[in-house]
Design a protein around this motif. Structure first.
Motif, short mmCIF file in Angstrom:
data_model
loop_
_atom_site.label_atom_id
_atom_site.label_comp_id
_atom_site.label_asym_id
_atom_site.label_seq_id
_atom_site.Cartn_x
_atom_site.Cartn_y
_atom_site.Cartn_z
N LEU A 33 0.96 -1.27 0.04
CA LEU A 33 0.07 0.09 0.06
C LEU A 33 0.87 1.25 -0.02
O LEU A 33 0.67 2.18 -0.86
N PHE A 34 1.74 1.19 0.83
CA PHE A 34 2.93 2.54 0.92
C PHE A 34 3.48 2.75 -0.08
O PHE A 34 3.89 3.74 -0.80
N HIS A 35 3.94 1.61 -0.78
CA HIS A 35 4.61 1.57 -1.92
C HIS A 35 3.97 2.18 -3.34
O HIS A 35 4.54 2.91 -3.92
N TYR A 36 2.79 1.43 -3.30
CA TYR A 36 1.86 1.82 -4.42
C TYR A 36 1.56 3.59 -4.34
O TYR A 36 1.83 4.36 -5.25
N LEU A 37 1.36 4.08 -3.14
CA LEU A 37 0.85 5.40 -2.77
C LEU A 37 1.94 6.39 -3.16
O LEU A 37 1.72 7.32 -3.71
N VAL A 40 4.58 4.99 -6.58
CA VAL A 40 4.05 4.73 -7.86
C VAL A 40 2.95 5.68 -8.06
O VAL A 40 3.17 6.71 -8.94
N LYS A 41 1.84 5.85 -7.47
CA LYS A 41 0.48 6.65 -7.84
C LYS A 41 1.10 8.26 -7.53
O LYS A 41 0.82 9.22 -8.53
N TYR A 42 1.63 8.51 -6.45
CA TYR A 42 1.94 9.86 -6.23
C TYR A 42 3.23 10.13 -6.02
O TYR A 42 3.96 10.93 -5.23
N LEU A 45 4.47 13.63 -6.73
CA LEU A 45 4.29 14.77 -5.67
C LEU A 45 5.28 14.51 -4.45
O LEU A 45 5.62 15.58 -3.95
N PHE A 46 5.83 13.32 -4.26
CA PHE A 46 6.85 13.19 -3.31
C PHE A 46 8.15 12.80 -3.60
O PHE A 46 9.21 12.60 -2.56
N GLN A 47 8.53 13.15 -4.86
CA GLN A 47 9.86 12.86 -5.17
C GLN A 47 10.84 13.84 -4.48
O GLN A 47 12.00 13.37 -4.22
#
Length: 265
Positions: A33-37, A40-42, A45-47
């Motif tokens: 879940l944390f990996h995907y959020l 991947v998905k965001y 935004l968090f780069q």
């Protein structure tokens, strides 16, 4: 109705299997879940909040999942052993809330977290001793750039050392079974967050009355890259009291959060 005897061989084996599926499944679910959020998905935004920008090794996540599989087996065996001990009335585990005052439910969780933190901090420092490190802790530190999958990636010896503290406390401290579940869920979730290598907490969180005592990805990532600082599990108080908190932590936290905060504003 016949009572299940968890100490019987086939029942013990089945219970261990179900326990393993629960432990490993919890790890995979929360880590995925944390990996995907955040990867991947965001990810875009968090780069800017990526703490260690060093590239992860090829197939590193599979090595981490492999160690985590073994860790889950060890935790499951110990967990099933605790069920047997509970059934034989050896432990202090209780199932009815009215067995103890309602305030004890919260106090017991806080007390266990404090003891666990203390145990882990000093165990962690011991595992960094040169004569111990390569046999016990090196497998975890092979992940210099961590991820959500690193959270359960331990050498079997380290897994055993990490697993014993909570069962021991169950023989000493009265704990409701739901309190135990909360502690285990918190342990898994915070481990994933701390190894995510993406700082999730807001700007100036490390200066907040609570945030200054709470560990996040920046704090723990520095441990994996610097080795000699930041030995805590949930909290920073032992690092602060023993003088082992990284002098780079506040500056790095500011760097990783301020730029993102400006973008959001």
């Amino acid at each position: 109705m016949e009572t299940i005897n968890f100490s019987e061989g086939h029942v013990f084996a089945q219970t261990t299997l179900f326990m393993f599926l629960g432990i490993f499944g919890r790890y995979v679910l929360i880590a995925a879940l944390f990996h995907y959020l955040f990867k991947v998905k965001y990810a875009s935004l968090f780069q800017e909040r990526e703490v260690n920008v060093r590239a992860r090794r090829p197939q590193q996540h599979w090595r981490e999942i492999g160690y985590s599989f073994i860790t889950a087996v060890i935790f499951a065996l110990i967990g099933t052993g605790m069920i047997v001990a509970w059934q034989k009335n050896y432990t202090k585990i209780y199932t009815h809330f009215n067995d103890y005052p309602s305030w004890w439910f919260v106090v017991s969780i806080v007390l266990v977290l404090f003891i666990h933190e203390t145990y882990y901090y000093w165990l962690h420092r011991w595992m960094h001793h040169p004569k111990v490190y390569k046999w016990v802790h090196k497998a975890h530190h092979d992940s210099i750039t961590t991820s959500a999958w690193t959270s359960f990636s331990f050498h079997p010896l380290e897994s055993i050392l990490q697993a014993v503290v909570l069962p021991v406390l169950m023989f000493i401290i009265p704990l409701h079974y739901i309190a135990i579940g909360i502690i285990l869920l918190l342990m898994t979730t915070t481990s994933v967050i701390n190894h995510l290598n993406t700082e999730l907490y807001p700007q100036d969180f490390q200066r907040h009355w609570f945030g200054k005592w709470w560990i996040g990805a920046t704090h723990h990532s520095l441990h994996h890259s610097q080795f000699k600082y930041n030995f805590g599990l949930y909290f920073t108080f032992w690092d602060k009291w023993a003088g082992t908190e990284s002098p780079d932590f506040v500056k790095l936290f500011d760097k990783k959060t301020s730029k993102k905060e400006k973008q959001l504003n």
